[in-house]
Design a protein around this motif. Structure first.
Motif, PDB file in Angstrom:
ATOM      1  N   PRO A   6      85.057 -69.857  35.645  1.00  0.00           N
ATOM      2  CA  PRO A   6      85.228 -71.555  36.112  1.00  0.00           C
ATOM      3  C   PRO A   6      84.480 -72.294  34.800  1.00  0.00           C
ATOM      4  O   PRO A   6      85.029 -73.300  34.643  1.00  0.00           O
ATOM      5  CB  PRO A   6      84.690 -71.641  37.318  1.00  0.00           C
ATOM      6  N   THR A   7      83.369 -71.829  34.383  1.00  0.00           N
ATOM      7  CA  THR A   7      82.814 -72.439  33.123  1.00  0.00           C
ATOM      8  C   THR A   7      81.806 -71.452  32.419  1.00  0.00           C
ATOM      9  O   THR A   7      81.472 -70.652  33.078  1.00  0.00           O
ATOM     10  CB  THR A   7      82.015 -73.752  33.895  1.00  0.00           C
ATOM     11  N   ARG A   8      81.633 -71.892  31.485  1.00  0.00           N
ATOM     12  CA  ARG A   8      80.749 -71.236  30.504  1.00  0.00           C
ATOM     13  C   ARG A   8      79.488 -71.854  30.094  1.00  0.00           C
ATOM     14  O   ARG A   8      78.597 -71.651  29.322  1.00  0.00           O
ATOM     15  CB  ARG A   8      81.151 -70.446  29.395  1.00  0.00           C
ATOM     16  N   ASN A   9      79.572 -73.215  30.718  1.00  0.00           N
ATOM     17  CA  ASN A   9      78.480 -74.258  30.058  1.00  0.00           C
ATOM     18  C   ASN A   9      77.420 -74.222  31.345  1.00  0.00           C
ATOM     19  O   ASN A   9      77.591 -74.394  32.296  1.00  0.00           O
ATOM     20  CB  ASN A   9      79.138 -75.353  30.067  1.00  0.00           C
ATOM     21  N   LEU A  10      76.031 -73.941  30.817  1.00  0.00           N
ATOM     22  CA  LEU A  10      75.186 -73.739  31.780  1.00  0.00           C
ATOM     23  C   LEU A  10      74.735 -74.827  32.217  1.00  0.00           C
ATOM     24  O   LEU A  10      74.398 -75.298  33.570  1.00  0.00           O
ATOM     25  CB  LEU A  10      73.902 -73.254  30.969  1.00  0.00           C
ATOM     26  N   SER A  11      74.604 -76.035  31.427  1.00  0.00           N
ATOM     27  CA  SER A  11      74.429 -77.474  32.051  1.00  0.00           C
ATOM     28  C   SER A  11      75.618 -77.842  33.196  1.00  0.00           C
ATOM     29  O   SER A  11      74.819 -78.358  34.042  1.00  0.00           O
ATOM     30  CB  SER A  11      74.343 -78.365  31.091  1.00  0.00           C
TER      31      SER A  11
ATOM     32  N   ALA B  31      85.106 -78.150  39.453  1.00  0.00           N
ATOM     33  CA  ALA B  31      83.740 -79.385  39.812  1.00  0.00           C
ATOM     34  C   ALA B  31      84.566 -80.584  39.855  1.00  0.00           C
ATOM     35  O   ALA B  31      84.063 -81.062  40.893  1.00  0.00           O
ATOM     36  CB  ALA B  31      82.930 -79.370  38.406  1.00  0.00           C
ATOM     37  N   LEU B  32      85.461 -81.002  39.119  1.00  0.00           N
ATOM     38  CA  LEU B  32      86.247 -82.348  39.772  1.00  0.00           C
ATOM     39  C   LEU B  32      87.121 -82.321  40.959  1.00  0.00           C
ATOM     40  O   LEU B  32      86.765 -83.374  41.760  1.00  0.00           O
ATOM     41  CB  LEU B  32      87.446 -82.418  38.611  1.00  0.00           C
TER      42      LEU B  32
ATOM     43  N   ARG C 126      78.957 -84.815  37.120  1.00  0.00           N
ATOM     44  CA  ARG C 126      78.213 -84.387  36.055  1.00  0.00           C
ATOM     45  C   ARG C 126      78.553 -83.302  35.643  1.00  0.00           C
ATOM     46  O   ARG C 126      78.667 -82.987  34.524  1.00  0.00           O
ATOM     47  CB  ARG C 126      76.599 -84.505  36.506  1.00  0.00           C
ATOM     48  N   ALA C 127      78.700 -82.282  36.439  1.00  0.00           N
ATOM     49  CA  ALA C 127      79.325 -81.060  35.918  1.00  0.00           C
ATOM     50  C   ALA C 127      80.545 -81.126  35.282  1.00  0.00           C
ATOM     51  O   ALA C 127      80.578 -80.299  34.419  1.00  0.00           O
ATOM     52  CB  ALA C 127      79.286 -79.924  37.144  1.00  0.00           C
ATOM     53  N   ALA C 128      81.364 -81.776  35.849  1.00  0.00           N
ATOM     54  CA  ALA C 128      82.828 -82.097  35.044  1.00  0.00           C
ATOM     55  C   ALA C 128      82.579 -82.787  33.855  1.00  0.00           C
ATOM     56  O   ALA C 128      83.169 -82.431  32.955  1.00  0.00           O
ATOM     57  CB  ALA C 128      83.851 -82.665  35.959  1.00  0.00           C
ATOM     58  N   ALA C 129      81.756 -83.488  33.880  1.00  0.00           N
ATOM     59  CA  ALA C 129      81.586 -84.300  32.257  1.00  0.00           C
ATOM     60  C   ALA C 129      80.819 -83.282  31.356  1.00  0.00           C
ATOM     61  O   ALA C 129      81.127 -83.388  30.068  1.00  0.00           O
ATOM     62  CB  ALA C 129      80.430 -85.531  32.624  1.00  0.00           C
ATOM     63  N   ALA C 130      79.996 -82.594  31.864  1.00  0.00           N
ATOM     64  CA  ALA C 130      79.235 -81.503  30.917  1.00  0.00           C
ATOM     65  C   ALA C 130      80.421 -80.394  30.429  1.00  0.00           C
ATOM     66  O   ALA C 130      80.348 -80.004  29.168  1.00  0.00           O
ATOM     67  CB  ALA C 130      78.292 -80.907  31.644  1.00  0.00           C
ATOM     68  N   ASP C 131      81.545 -80.147  31.156  1.00  0.00           N
ATOM     69  CA  ASP C 131      82.342 -79.266  30.925  1.00  0.00           C
ATOM     70  C   ASP C 131      83.899 -79.776  31.343  1.00  0.00           C
ATOM     71  O   ASP C 131      84.197 -79.514  32.571  1.00  0.00           O
ATOM     72  CB  ASP C 131      82.188 -77.675  31.418  1.00  0.00           C
ATOM     73  N   PRO C 132      84.657 -80.573  30.609  1.00  0.00           N
ATOM     74  CA  PRO C 132      85.924 -81.135  30.926  1.00  0.00           C
ATOM     75  C   PRO C 132      87.000 -80.198  31.500  1.00  0.00           C
ATOM     76  O   PRO C 132      87.807 -80.562  32.243  1.00  0.00           O
ATOM     77  CB  PRO C 132      86.221 -81.770  29.522  1.00  0.00           C
TER      78      PRO C 132
END
Length: 283
Positions: A183-188, A225-226, A214-220
């Motif tokens: 779903p994401t590879r962004n730790l933040s 998350a959205l 905030r999660a969606a903003a860190a990884d669009p």
């Protein structure tokens, strides 16, 4: 010579087909109802504030991945959070042989998946997970693994496939492909998502919505998350509406509720009914 009894054509056909039907029923694959499973937040030591949201995020991803199989039914997130709050387990997710039977009854789940995350001195994350039979409280198996913080989602995928094996679930190629997606590879983004799940489990829906955003903003590209942000916001609106309904309920002042000598505000015009309105604004 006595007449021989006649056998009706329908009865004869039924007699001839009965053995065939019995064999077909015996050889037909037996379908069983899906197993009901609940994944509780992974326990993290209270002093590790970084890992705490990660424990909630990984448990949420485990639940999402396990739900890919049609052989399993996962307890709904809203129900899970409500029951965990009732059992005072929202913060830890800890379930033992004493609390498992009650948790299983309230969640209507046969199997509880619990676990823990710890961080070694070298920064490596250690996983421990187990399956508990809710009616008996018996731990049926335990799994463990380790990974760096950067590769924590790879470890989650490895763990979920081992859980499928322990649950006796065979995956279709399509189910396996869906589970292997990250779903994401962004730790933040991952940590913010975990904060959202943690707030949601604690019934703090407005805070959950903000964390998911905030999660969606860190990884669009983090679509999950959205969608969770929108769902949490809708839940916050419903929760505030329910609170307003209770607050705005007319207050009936009957003779039984008025004490002798109690003064009535003249501005009410002698009426025994008062209405109080409180407006709550949510983000």
């Amino acid at each position: 010579m006595p007449a021989r009894p006649l056998i009706a054509a329908g009865a004869l056909a039924a007699a001839l087909l009965a053995p065939l039907a019995a064999r077909a029923q015996t050889s037909a694959p037996q379908t069983s109802a899906p197993q009901v499973v609940a994944v509780l937040p992974l326990h993290v030591a209270a002093r590790d504030t970084v890992l705490a949201p990660l424990g909630f995020a990984l448990a949420d991803f485990l639940s999402t991945d396990l739900a890919r199989s049609q052989r399993l039914t996962l307890v709904e997130r809203a129900r899970l959070g409500a029951i965990l709050r009732e059992l005072a387990l929202a913060a830890s997710g800890l379930v033992d042989s004493a609390t498992a039977p009650r948790a299983g009854r309230l969640l209507q789940a046969r199997t509880l998946i619990t676990g823990a995350l710890t961080r070694r001195v070298d920064g490596e994350i250690v996983f421990d997970a187990r399956l508990t039979d809710a009616p008996t409280g018996r731990v049926t198996s335990g799994l463990s693994g380790r990974a760096s913080l950067a590769n924590v989602l790879d470890a989650e995928k490895s763990l979920v496939f081992r859980l499928f094996e322990q649950l006796g679930v065979q995956l279709t190629p399509r189910e396996r492909a869906l589970i292997e997606e990250r779903p994401t590879r962004n730790l933040s983004a991952l940590l913010a998502y975990g904060q959202g799940v943690q707030a949601e489990v604690n019934g703090q829906y407005a805070a959950a919505s903000r964390a998911f955003r905030r999660a969606a903003a860190a990884d669009p590209g983090f679509r999950q998350a959205l969608s969770r942000a929108d769902a949490a916001r809708a839940q916050a609106v419903r929760a505030s509406g329910t609170a307003l309904d209770r607050v705005n309920k007319p207050l009936e002042l009957t003779p039984s509720t008025l004490r002798p000598g109690l003064a009535v505000d003249p501005s009410l015009g002698g009426s025994q009914q008062a209405e109080i309105t409180i407006t709550i604004t949510t983000p």
